[in-house]
Design an enzyme around this catalytic site. Sequence first.
Site, PDB file in Angstrom:
ATOM      1  CG  HIS A  85      -2.226   0.704   0.993  1.00  0.00           C
ATOM      2  ND1 HIS A  85      -2.466   1.511  -0.097  1.00  0.00           N
ATOM      3  CD2 HIS A  85      -3.378   0.739   1.729  1.00  0.00           C
ATOM      4  CE1 HIS A  85      -3.682   1.999  -0.035  1.00  0.00           C
ATOM      5  NE2 HIS A  85      -4.267   1.546   1.067  1.00  0.00           N
ATOM      6  CG  ASP A 106      -2.912   5.139  -4.155  1.00  0.00           C
ATOM      7  OD1 ASP A 106      -2.228   5.063  -3.121  1.00  0.00           O
ATOM      8  OD2 ASP A 106      -2.805   6.063  -4.987  1.00  0.00           O
TER       9      ASP A 106
END
Length: 533
Positions: free
Chosen positions: A504, A508
Amino acid sequence: MTEVRVPTLGESVTEATVATWFKKPGDSVAVDEMLCELETDKVTVEVPSPAAGTLADIVANEGDTVGVDALLANISEEGNAGPEETKPRAEPKSEEPAKEEASSEDSGKSSGGSGGGSIDVMVPTLGESVSEATVSTWFKKVGDTVEQDEMLCELETDKVSVEVPAPAAGTLSEIVAEEGTTVQADAKLAVLSSGDAPAKQASEPKGEDKPQPEEAPKGDTQYSTPPAGDGGRGRSDVEDAPSAKKAMAEKGVSRDQVQGSGRDGRVMKEDVSKAVEATKAAPQKAETKQAPRAPSPAEDADREERVKMTRLRQTIARRLKDAQNTAAMLTTYNEVDMTEVMALRKEYKDLFEKKHGVRLGFMSFFTKACCHALKEVPEVNAEIDGAEIIYKNFVHMGIATGTPTGLVVPVIRDVDSMSFAEIEGAIAEKGKRARDGKLSMNDMQGGTFTISNGGVYGSLMSSPILNPPQSGILGMHKIQERPMVVNGEIKIRPMMYLALSYDHRIVDGKGAVTFLVRVKEALEDPRRLLMDL
């Protein structure tokens, strides 16, 4: 040169499988000494040596299927001269003053050698960033004669196993690094004496009479079956069949309970079965019923087995934990209807295999679908290097493969430019080498994205762990028929859950979900892959 061929296998039996070789090329063999074991549909057949000498080469390897009278191996009869060469042992002693001028200081180390020196066996190149290894197995003992390039030992690194061949022919005079020892790159493993075999033979008569192996065929004892309970253990060169050893271990039968019916009293698998039946037929003593007693902690400890982790397993554990500690790992899920892919594969799999010589599986479809999605979402194919993001304009696909020693991830390079047939061939070749422990360091480096198929083991849903420094890994799962609503109607469809674990820090949620949706769309309508949609 004497040929070793498949013996008569029995009525209506035309072929057999080579189960086990008990000798390696370069090993000395005596007349009627067992060389290998063949397995047919009904029985196990032993193949004895037709002559004394040295096993020159093996033509049919373990697992090969051979017909009656097929060539198994060749025996060089040069080894017969070994015992005769021990007679003139005293002669070299009188010639030592003349030889001293041409010999080096190492000549004092070779006991009666023929002017050869010593050669160090060093740790070979282990690969980029690998500085040490563990000595896993020695295949030779001190005093054994070895041929050039014959495998001496096996080293275990963080990722692969490395075989160490003999740099020259000679005798293994010293083992410096024993099994279990951790050695650095370029460390010394052993010392070879480049002198020939007579140095070894000269020392053997001290312990036992050297001509004994030649005299054995003259008597009848070699073909006689020892009495019950003996099983040929009076002969040190008789070894029970591996299948029999395994059966004894599984059935809990001791060696003393089995009477061997093979050559020299060698125990065969059928002998173990007879011993088990005899034990069952014997009167059983009445067992007194006692109240169940919980075992004490000390008794539990006696039933435990403590095994040291291999370097590969230690590396797997460390890297997986590092991935959890370093990356901001998150997993998103989706499901795919496999109807169209399965129908396409069913329609063309025979033609595909006939033309390309490789089977059409599902992995090529998933690989193609991932390459298609990575073009749209390049951050899933990127990695972090300090404060920079490195975007890869190519796809080196890692295919996670389970092996008896642990999980490995061989890499297929530039898979985005391959055809379906090339992908299937590469996956099959890498998988076979992984299971055989033949992968090199280069085979597992440079991957940009990974696919892990837990469905082959029956997994319905899981969250795969990233393979650093990669930023994405796709988890495939079991195909299971489920009721689905299609155009307002409930229909049974073959469904598979997909899981994308991603870092992450650079990927995204929108990018991760988009990637998985593109994979789903490509698989549910494979024509999109052809049109690059």
